[in-house]
Every structure is written in structure tokens, then in C-alpha cells.
Design a protein around this motif. Sequence first.
Motif: not given
Length: 488
Positions: A321-326, A328-332, A371-373, A406-408
Motif C-alpha cells: 500500500m502507499w502512505a498518504a496524508t489523505e 485514499p491518497g495518490d500512487r503511481p 492501489g491504494y492496496e 512491481v511496487l516501488e
Amino acid sequence: MIEGYAGRESVTLGGELTLHISTDAPGFRLRFYRLGDTLDLVGESGEFPGTLHPAPAHPDGTPGRASPCDDWDWPPLTLPVPDGWTPGIHLVEFVECDENMAPPPLDLAHLEGPAREFFVVRPRVPGSRSRVLYKKSTFTRHAYNRADGPGPERAASLYDHPVHRPGGAGEPRGHKVSFHRPGGVIDLAYWDAPFIGWLERHGYRVEYATDLDLHEDPALLASYDLLLSVGHDEYWSERMREHARAFVRAGGNIMFLSANTCWWRVHLTDGDTAFVSDTDHHVGEEHPHLPAADQWWTPAPDGVGNPENSLTGVSFRNGGMWAATEWPGDRPRTGYTVQHADHWIYEGTGLRDGSGGETPDRLGAGTPLIGYECDGAAYALDDTGIAWATGEDGTPDDFLILGIHVLEPVHEDFHHPRWGHWNTVVREPGITSPRAATMGLHTAPGPVGGTVFTAGTTDWPVVCGREQDPAVVRVTRNLLDRLGRRRR
């Protein structure tokens, strides 16, 4: 202030819906809607007298918090479900009657919020309207339900100020949440509403059920050819797993348009109005019990010892998953690298896999598809760079990887109390493949074994439902058209 909850989130045409409502207004009315391509007002009640009821205090004495584990036990209001309604997911809005003007009816743009609840309306005869069953992930909804609005801040759930029971007297050990608490509409608006609208817009008729329906009724899936799991489907009971597995072995198909799927096992208690799950969630500054006994994949006796990817093909432990302040947040936004473009799921997309020497296309490029998971399978690359599932993590041997990302980077801010940081955590010794969101499918053995497809991401139904990528839409149509009827 007005809020309420349903006694049960699944009702049958001609049956009864029980609501439990609290308000400081002198009276209230109820508005009923059906969720489809639009949010249609289907009925409105007369006025009922209003009464304010207290929330039970948190059993640990946490100031200002309500109990997440106790039945709030507000008085019931029972209403008939009209035979003339169309089966589907419905909403009830709680409207205060006072000197102020009543709010306008809800619409899709204002679906999320407090003072409303959703419930499933099922036909009298299962499978009479459609052979496709859409399972609403209600157990996951209850795990995250904070029951903190409107009104004072009182957040408590499996994640906020949870309650851990030691077990005994017929109740298992673990964190407990009750279904009988108010919560409003949140996850339904984000994941389900866009996809349900898309299904109806494009003529895909489905029937609906809840996790509790699948848990309680071993014969439920016999009336269907395809089961849909949509969005975030994290909490499953043993019976749900058993019923889904038997369904696939008998020729039924499943589409997991979801991720973080089947991550925790739950045990139903209190007459199936609450569940207990022994998780790794903290209580205050402590972790009441580690290792978490209700982790599906973890070998016994530390966990269940029944890897979720034996059913789904993938696991959150190989995703991330990706860290996000809000949320579901942004991601690649690069999408899935296409593999095996000649497979039937890609028919009509025009996507290429690079087998002709060109750069492989990406499914969902430019959209937040990944994502977000995300869930993934342990894999290895062959000499041509194609990823193949190794099966060392419990994934079926015939699982075919059709798309991979690949999750980077992976979410590095999450710290597990036993295992460490998430990007190095909860993986069996020896699995060295990078974490990767993984899309693919497998088929149960035997002449009539069903097919299980997994999208490997929570946000597939959002991208498809909002028609953000034509290839994702076409793949979804190919899957529904092929898997919507089991092999005979």
C-alpha cells in the motif's frame, strides 16, 4: 442530530427491515433510495416520534469514546419491505422533523455521509433475476466503522481504540466489533457506487448479498454462476471460505475485483450480530496477543495455516500500500504491464505484450488502477522477462499472471510490532521476488472446475466504474461475459 443502524443489512422482498434510530429532534421521517446508475427515491415514510438514546461507554473507560464491541441496543422500528421494489442495494436516510426546512433528497454526488445507512434487498427466489451475485463486503465495513458522527468525537473500531477480549465462555479470543452501531455511508460511495452504476448502465443485471448471507447459508451460491467481490474485502469467516471454495469446485466462478482480500479470519458471535478477530491491532500502547492467531496465511499454531491465495491466487503479503496524508491518497499511475495479450480477457483491447519485440503495453496507464492496496503472488521471471507464479506461497500451480506491476516504493511508514517495516514484513523465508500487484486467474481441477480471476487491486471497480480506461472496461466486460455462466 440523528443517526441509526439496521438490525440486519440484508432483507428479502416482502419481508421486514428493522431500524434502530436515535435523535434529539421531536420527530423524524425516513427516505428510501435504490442505488443504480442513478440514486432513485423509492419511498418516504410518515413521521415517527424522536427519542435520543445514549451510546454505550467504552468498556476500557476511555474518555469520550463509545463501545465498538457492544450492541448499542436502541429500540427497534420494524417496517415492511414492499414487494414492488426492485432488488438491489438500497439506502435509508434519517430526516429530522423540526422547524428547519428538510434537506433535499440525496443524489450520487452526496451519497457519502452520516444520518443514512445501506441495506441489501434480495429477491424471494435467489437466482431468479440474475445468475451473478454481488457480495457487499459488510464485515470489512464494520471493522472500520468508527461510529463517530454526527455529534461528539467518539471514534472506536477495530482500528481506533479497539477492545480485545481474552476469550472463554464460548467466545474466542480477539478484538471484537458489533454490527449494531451507526456508521453512515463511506465505503459504499467510494468503491461500490461507481461499479454498480456501470453494471446497470451497460445492462449487467446482478443480485446482491452480504458477507453474513454467505456465512450463514451454505446453499446460497448454488443459485449463481458468478460471485463478485468488489473493492476492499479484508475480513472473511471460515464458513465464507468453505462456501466459496465448494462453489468453485462445483463449477462456479469468482471475480475478485478487490484487494487486501481475505486477510483476517473472523468468528461470528452474539447471534451473528458481532465478530471477533485476533489481529495485530494495538490496544492503547499494548498489543494484547502476538502472534495474531487469525492471520489466514501464517502457519499454525501461530496463525490459521490456510493461505488466502489458495483461493484468490494472490495475497496482501506479496503486495502493499502507499502512505498518504489523505485517504485514499495518490500512487503511481503506470498500470499493469501486459502479459499473454492473446488471452481471451484481452480480446478487443488491442493491447500488446512485447512478444513481437516492442515495449509491452500497460493496462490502466494514466489512471490510479494500482492501489491504494494491492495483492500479489510470489513469482519468478523466465528468460524472456515474463513473470510466472512459483506457487511457493500457496498460490495454485496453474495461476496465470496476466498483468504485473512491481511496487516501488511500498508503504514504508507502517511498522508491524513483530515483523518490522511493511516492505520487509510478513513474507515466508525464501521468497525473494519484489512485491508486485498481480492480476491473473486460475481454474479449479476437474471437468467442471470454476475459474477465479483476481484484479489484485482495490481500485479496479473505481477505474472501470468511472470508465477512466477503455481497456480496463473491455477486460471487465470480457470477464463478465465469459464467467457469468459456469461451464456445463
